[in-house]
Enzyme design. Structure first.
Site, short mmCIF file in Angstrom:
data_model
loop_
_atom_site.label_atom_id
_atom_site.label_comp_id
_atom_site.label_asym_id
_atom_site.label_seq_id
_atom_site.Cartn_x
_atom_site.Cartn_y
_atom_site.Cartn_z
N LYS A 86 36.31 55.28 47.68
CA LYS A 86 37.79 55.45 47.88
C LYS A 86 38.60 54.79 46.79
O LYS A 86 38.90 53.31 46.86
CB LYS A 86 38.11 54.84 49.33
CG LYS A 86 39.56 54.72 49.60
CD LYS A 86 40.42 56.22 49.47
CE LYS A 86 41.91 55.83 49.85
NZ LYS A 86 42.73 55.31 48.83
N GLU A 99 37.72 41.27 49.39
CA GLU A 99 38.18 40.30 48.50
C GLU A 99 39.52 40.77 48.70
O GLU A 99 40.08 41.84 48.43
CB GLU A 99 37.69 40.95 47.10
CG GLU A 99 36.04 40.56 46.80
CD GLU A 99 35.90 39.06 46.79
OE1 GLU A 99 36.69 38.28 46.81
OE2 GLU A 99 34.61 38.71 46.72
N CYS A 155 44.02 39.63 40.70
CA CYS A 155 43.81 38.59 41.66
C CYS A 155 43.84 37.23 41.55
O CYS A 155 44.10 36.54 42.39
CB CYS A 155 42.69 39.43 42.91
SG CYS A 155 41.05 39.53 41.55
N GLU A 213 52.07 35.95 48.61
CA GLU A 213 51.54 36.62 47.21
C GLU A 213 52.49 37.54 46.73
O GLU A 213 53.24 38.18 47.43
CB GLU A 213 50.33 37.34 47.78
CG GLU A 213 49.64 37.96 46.57
CD GLU A 213 48.44 38.67 46.59
OE1 GLU A 213 48.43 39.44 47.56
OE2 GLU A 213 47.45 38.49 45.93
P1 NAP Z 1 46.04 47.75 49.70
O1 NAP Z 1 47.40 48.42 49.95
O2 NAP Z 1 45.32 46.94 50.57
O3 NAP Z 1 45.04 49.04 49.26
C1 NAP Z 1 43.87 48.97 48.60
C2 NAP Z 1 42.93 50.19 48.87
O4 NAP Z 1 42.90 50.23 50.36
C3 NAP Z 1 43.50 51.30 48.33
O5 NAP Z 1 42.61 52.27 47.94
C4 NAP Z 1 44.30 51.90 49.50
O6 NAP Z 1 44.63 53.33 49.60
C5 NAP Z 1 43.47 51.41 50.51
N1 NAP Z 1 43.72 51.53 51.99
C6 NAP Z 1 45.01 51.25 52.43
N2 NAP Z 1 45.13 51.39 53.84
C7 NAP Z 1 43.83 51.96 54.07
C8 NAP Z 1 43.41 52.48 55.35
N3 NAP Z 1 44.22 52.31 56.43
N4 NAP Z 1 42.11 53.02 55.34
C9 NAP Z 1 41.31 52.97 54.35
N5 NAP Z 1 41.82 52.48 53.12
C10 NAP Z 1 43.16 52.08 53.01
O7 NAP Z 1 46.02 46.71 48.34
P2 NAP Z 1 46.86 47.23 47.23
O8 NAP Z 1 48.40 46.89 47.52
O9 NAP Z 1 46.57 48.52 46.74
O10 NAP Z 1 46.22 46.07 46.19
C11 NAP Z 1 46.81 44.53 46.02
C12 NAP Z 1 46.07 43.54 47.00
O11 NAP Z 1 44.77 43.73 46.46
C13 NAP Z 1 46.77 42.26 46.64
O12 NAP Z 1 46.83 41.65 47.74
C14 NAP Z 1 45.60 41.63 45.73
O13 NAP Z 1 45.49 40.18 45.84
C15 NAP Z 1 44.33 42.26 46.25
N6 NAP Z 1 43.21 42.06 45.27
C16 NAP Z 1 42.25 41.27 45.58
C17 NAP Z 1 41.08 40.98 44.62
C18 NAP Z 1 40.05 40.11 44.84
O14 NAP Z 1 39.15 40.24 44.23
N7 NAP Z 1 40.38 39.20 45.69
C19 NAP Z 1 41.15 41.73 43.40
C20 NAP Z 1 42.26 42.79 43.26
C21 NAP Z 1 43.20 42.77 44.21
P3 NAP Z 1 45.80 53.93 48.88
O15 NAP Z 1 46.20 53.52 47.48
O16 NAP Z 1 45.62 55.26 49.23
O17 NAP Z 1 47.04 53.00 49.77
#
Ligand code: NAP
Length: 462
Positions: free
Chosen positions: A155, A228, A262, A362
């Protein structure tokens, strides 16, 4: 269709991909199950050959991938090239596990009997990825998943779907059988239910909010989840640190990829005796950052990935101001000339008191919150003063202080005189506390999530 806009100029649409329906996602799972049956039985050396060929193709077409990354995500071309290279490294690294032991032979007290431990794939894995490293994040999941014999539904984030599709095409060209890997694009409201309905395992990189939703949904069905999540990574500069080295490393760790890593440093703790001298070095280094479009070779910091994220980051800075934080560099939106239509935020330094929102929340952007500490013990207390635990760094010339920091830091990654970011494919990676789950990514431990263990006893003789 889903439309992707150029973060450097949001008037320009750079990609359109299908917004899949829930029924299409369910059909993708059906195809993945059929494909899994063949892939799990394939010779591991053949699986490795596919990954190796895909790595070669990625390197051969690296520039194509890097440009797609810049146009969708906004990072600089130099940053995108590193991401492409490391993606190939991930596939090569996990291909090498085909030649490693995949089980054990154990003694058995029963006569003529031998017991073996076999390592099997778990089945169809759902890999949900964010937009910030939209090629390497899938790669660190696909490498171990595919070498172990799983099928994967990937995804992609809606902001960065094309690069996931590009990687999947190269894997297919390298000989990955049809439907072993399928990329899913669509709106969460439409496809989330179908996505979560039938995976055998879910590996997720993204926000804590979505991570919590997945945990609630999947735990009831006993589906394994690797998560993660967010971070509030810290760098600590002790009184005896080499301040020039520390300033250049911290600025890079905080502002590379516009802070959208991240593992980016987003909190800085400086010993009070070095605070003034260190702040002036930080300001000098920040003044040297060139903000601009990622495809411009002069740029050293690109835009944020999309407009709503830019506005959210600026909102964090405004809130910090209201709470009494002192913005000592940046803090605004460069909007002159060519930057007017992009998602830019200046590299920003804010002096805060621990406890303020910018210290806790964050931001995931180019904003560094700075506080002072009086001595090692207070610095460590402040470093651990967060619900997160992804990455921490210390700058000191004392070996014993460095070792004590490694012991005490509540973080899955700890660096000494190095950035909080920048871990290699074979380094186990994953956060403590609210930043992660029990399953690590990368390195040999990265395989555990994608495998299950079967113990088999065989009586060979009466
Ligand atoms: P996000 O909103 O959680 O989205 C991540 C992924 O989840 C996207 O593909 C999103 O799709 C999908 N998603 C969202 N809601 C969903 C649902 N209800 N069902 C299925 N999939 C769903 O995170 P983000 O804002 O894109 O990314 C930033 C975050 O990622 C930050 O908090 C960052 O710290 C974290 N991160 C952590 C790491 C690590 O290794 N710890 C690495 C990188 C990033 P859509 O794009 O279509 O909404």
């Amino acid at each position: 269709m889903l439309e992707v806009r150029d973060p450097a100029d949001v008037r320009s649409v750079v990609a359109e991909v299908p917004a899949m329906t829930a029924a299409e996602v369910t059909a993708a799972y059906d195809r993945a199950r059929a494909a899994f049956d063949g892939w799990r039985r394939a010779n591991p050396l053949d699986r490795a050959a596919v990954l190796g060929r895909a790595a070669d193709l990625i390197r051969a077409r690296a520039e194509d991938g890097a440009v797609i990354l810049v146009r969708e995500n906004g990072k600089t071309l130099a940053e995108a090239r590193v991401e492409v290279t490391k993606t190939a490294d991930f596939l090569d690294y996990y291909a090498s596990f085909a030649r490693q032991p995949w089980g054990e032979l154990l003694s058995d007290a029963r006569p003529g009997t031998s017991t073996s431990v076999r390592v099997e794939p778990v089945g169809v894995v759902l890999a949900i990825c964010p937009w910030n490293d939209p090629l390497i994040t899938p790669a660190r999941k696909l490498g171990p998943a595919l070498i172990a014999g799983n099928a994967v539904l990937l995804k992609a984030a809606s902001q960065t779907p094309s690069i996931a599709i590009w990687a999947a095409r190269l894997l297919s060209e390298a000989g990955l059988p049809a439907d072993v890997l399928q990329v899913v694009t669509g709106r969460n409201g439409e496809i989330s239910g179908a996505l979560l309905a039938s995976p055998d395992a879910v590996t997720f990189t993204g926000s804590n909010e979505v991570g919590a939703l997945l945990r609630r949904t999947l735990a009831a069905r006993n589906v394994r989840l690797q998560a993660e999540l967010g971070g509030k990574n810290v760098s600590v500069v002790l009184a005896d640190a080499d301040l020039d080295l520390a300033a250049s490393v911290v600025v890079n760790a905080a502002f590379a990829q516009a802070g959208q890593r991240c593992t980016a440093t987003s909190r800085l703790i400086v010993d009070v005796s070095a605070a003034a001298a260190f702040e002036s070095r930080l300001r000098d280094a920040i003044a040297g950052i060139v903000v601009g479009p990622g495809l411009d070779p002069a740029t050293t910091m690109g835009p944020l990935a999309y407009a709503a994220h830019r506005d959210g980051v600026l909102g964090h800075v405004e809130r910090a101001r209201r709470e009494g934080g002192a913005v000592v560099a940046g803090g605004g939106r460069p909007a002159a000339g060519a930057l007017a239509h992009g998602c830019y935020v200046e590299p920003t330094l804010v002096n805060v008191a621990p406890g303020q929102s910018l210290w806790r929340d964050e931001v995931f952007g180019p904003v560094l919150a700075v506080a002072t500490a009086d001595g090692f013990d207070q610095a460590v207390r402040l470093a651990n003063d967060t619900v997160y635990g992804l990455s921490a760094a210390v700058f000191t010339t004392s070996l014993s202080a460095a070792d004590e920091f490694i012991n005490l830091a509540q973080a899955g990654q700890v660096a000494v005189k190095l950035p909080t970011a920048g871990w290699d494919v074979h380094h186990p990676f994953g956060g403590f506390r609210e930043s992660g789950s029990a399953f690590k990514e990368q390195g040999a431990p990265g395989l555990r999530f994608y495998t299950r263990i079967k113990t088999a006893a065989v009586r060979f003789a009466w």
